[in-house]
Design a protein around this motif. Structure first.
Motif, PDB file in Angstrom:
ATOM      1  N   UNK A  26       0.826  -1.199   0.000  1.00 14.31           N
ATOM      2  CA  UNK A  26       0.000   0.000   0.000  1.00 14.31           C
ATOM      3  C   UNK A  26       0.862   1.251   0.000  1.00 14.31           C
ATOM      4  N   UNK A  27       0.385   2.243  -0.715  1.00 12.23           N
ATOM      5  CA  UNK A  27       0.987   3.571  -0.645  1.00 12.23           C
ATOM      6  C   UNK A  27       0.134   4.379   0.304  1.00 12.23           C
ATOM      7  N   UNK A  29      -1.036   7.540   2.932  1.00 10.45           N
ATOM      8  CA  UNK A  29      -1.298   8.966   2.709  1.00 10.45           C
ATOM      9  C   UNK A  29      -0.019   9.806   2.756  1.00 10.45           C
ATOM     10  N   UNK A  30       0.998   9.298   3.449  1.00  6.53           N
ATOM     11  CA  UNK A  30       2.263  10.033   3.542  1.00  6.53           C
ATOM     12  C   UNK A  30       3.197   9.728   2.380  1.00  6.53           C
ATOM     13  N   UNK A  31       2.745   8.866   1.448  1.00 12.77           N
ATOM     14  CA  UNK A  31       3.567   8.563   0.291  1.00 12.77           C
ATOM     15  C   UNK A  31       4.500   7.403   0.478  1.00 12.77           C
ATOM     16  N   UNK A  32       4.567   6.884   1.700  1.00 15.17           N
ATOM     17  CA  UNK A  32       5.422   5.725   1.948  1.00 15.17           C
ATOM     18  C   UNK A  32       4.770   4.488   1.352  1.00 15.17           C
ATOM     19  N   UNK A  33       5.611   3.643   0.799  1.00 18.19           N
ATOM     20  CA  UNK A  33       5.128   2.387   0.233  1.00 18.19           C
ATOM     21  C   UNK A  33       5.600   1.256   1.141  1.00 18.19           C
ATOM     22  N   UNK A  34       4.681   0.417   1.566  1.00 20.62           N
ATOM     23  CA  UNK A  34       5.048  -0.641   2.498  1.00 20.62           C
ATOM     24  C   UNK A  34       4.095  -1.814   2.373  1.00 20.62           C
ATOM     25  N   UNK A  35       4.548  -2.953   2.881  1.00 18.01           N
ATOM     26  CA  UNK A  35       3.684  -4.129   2.921  1.00 18.01           C
ATOM     27  C   UNK A  35       2.537  -3.857   3.883  1.00 18.01           C
ATOM     28  N   UNK A  44      -3.676   3.591  -1.726  1.00 22.71           N
ATOM     29  CA  UNK A  44      -3.747   2.847  -2.970  1.00 22.71           C
ATOM     30  C   UNK A  44      -2.969   1.550  -2.813  1.00 22.71           C
ATOM     31  N   UNK A  45      -3.565   0.439  -3.169  1.00 23.58           N
ATOM     32  CA  UNK A  45      -2.919  -0.842  -2.965  1.00 23.58           C
ATOM     33  C   UNK A  45      -2.610  -1.552  -4.266  1.00 23.58           C
ATOM     34  N   UNK A  46      -1.652  -2.436  -4.203  1.00 23.18           N
ATOM     35  CA  UNK A  46      -1.332  -3.317  -5.327  1.00 23.18           C
ATOM     36  C   UNK A  46      -0.954  -4.665  -4.718  1.00 23.18           C
ATOM     37  N   UNK A  47      -0.995  -5.698  -5.531  1.00 25.39           N
ATOM     38  CA  UNK A  47      -0.777  -7.034  -5.008  1.00 25.39           C
ATOM     39  C   UNK A  47       0.365  -7.729  -5.729  1.00 25.39           C
ATOM     40  N   UNK A  67       1.910   0.734 -10.571  1.00 26.72           N
ATOM     41  CA  UNK A  67       0.589   0.316 -10.101  1.00 26.72           C
ATOM     42  C   UNK A  67       0.136   1.169  -8.924  1.00 26.72           C
ATOM     43  N   UNK A  68       1.098   1.576  -8.120  1.00 29.06           N
ATOM     44  CA  UNK A  68       0.768   2.377  -6.941  1.00 29.06           C
ATOM     45  C   UNK A  68       0.788   3.867  -7.245  1.00 29.06           C
ATOM     46  N   UNK A  69       1.210   4.201  -8.449  1.00 26.92           N
ATOM     47  CA  UNK A  69       1.414   5.603  -8.821  1.00 26.92           C
ATOM     48  C   UNK A  69       2.282   6.288  -7.764  1.00 26.92           C
ATOM     49  N   UNK A  70       3.355   5.598  -7.420  1.00 27.14           N
ATOM     50  CA  UNK A  70       4.218   6.086  -6.354  1.00 27.14           C
ATOM     51  C   UNK A  70       5.655   6.195  -6.839  1.00 27.14           C
ATOM     52  N   UNK A  71       6.332   7.200  -6.372  1.00 31.86           N
ATOM     53  CA  UNK A  71       7.766   7.322  -6.566  1.00 31.86           C
ATOM     54  C   UNK A  71       8.388   6.686  -5.326  1.00 31.86           C
ATOM     55  N   UNK A  72       8.899   5.476  -5.498  1.00 23.93           N
ATOM     56  CA  UNK A  72       9.338   4.739  -4.328  1.00 23.93           C
ATOM     57  C   UNK A  72      10.704   5.208  -3.870  1.00 23.93           C
ATOM     58  N   UNK A  73      10.836   5.470  -2.580  1.00 22.04           N
ATOM     59  CA  UNK A  73      12.136   5.873  -2.059  1.00 22.04           C
ATOM     60  C   UNK A  73      13.028   4.639  -1.923  1.00 22.04           C
TER      61      UNK A  73
END
Ligand SMILES: [Zn+2]
Length: 93
Positions: A26-27, A29-35, A44-47, A67-73
Motif C-alpha cells: 500500500x501507498x 497517505x504520507x507517500x510511503x510504500x510498504x507491505x 492505494x494498494x497493489x498485489x 501500479x501504486x502511482x508512487x515514486x518509491x524511495x
C-alpha cells in the motif's frame, strides 16, 4: 455456499488468485510504500504473489511503483526487496 472470495491480480505476473495468496502493498497517505499485512490499510494498494520472483520483477521493472502511482524511495524499495526475499521462488503456476 462459500462466501465470495475477492480475486486480486499480481502486478508482476498478472496472475489472479484468491486474495489470501497475494500480498498487499500500500501507498499510504504520507507517500510511503510498504507491505500491508492486514490488507486493510488506507491508501492505494497493489498485489504481488507470495513468490520471490514476483517481488523481484515488481521492484526491478517498476511495475509495482506504476501500479501504486508512487515514486518509491530507496529505503522503501529496500524494505520491500527484503520482504520479498522471505518467499520461496516456487513455481506452482
Ligand atoms: Zn505474481
Amino acid at each position: 455456499m462459500p462466501k465470495h472470495i475477492p480475486i486480486r491480480t499480481c502486478v508482476a505476473c498478472r496472475g489472479s488468485s484468491a486474495k489470501r495468496t497475494l500480498v498487499r502493498i500500500v501507498r499510504g497517505p504520507d507517500g510511503r510504500v510498504a507491505v500491508d499485512p492486514t490488507g486493510k490499510a488506507n491508501g492505494r494498494g497493489a498485489y504481488l504473489c507470495a513468490r520471490r520472483s514476483c517481488w523481484e520483477k515488481g521492484l526491478k521493472s517498476g511495475v509495482l511503483g506504476r501500479a501504486l502511482k508512487a515514486e518509491m524511495s530507496e529505503p522503501d524499495r529496500a524494505a520491500l526487496a527484503a520482504h520479498g526475499d522471505q518467499y520461496q521462488d516456487d513455481s506452482d503456476a
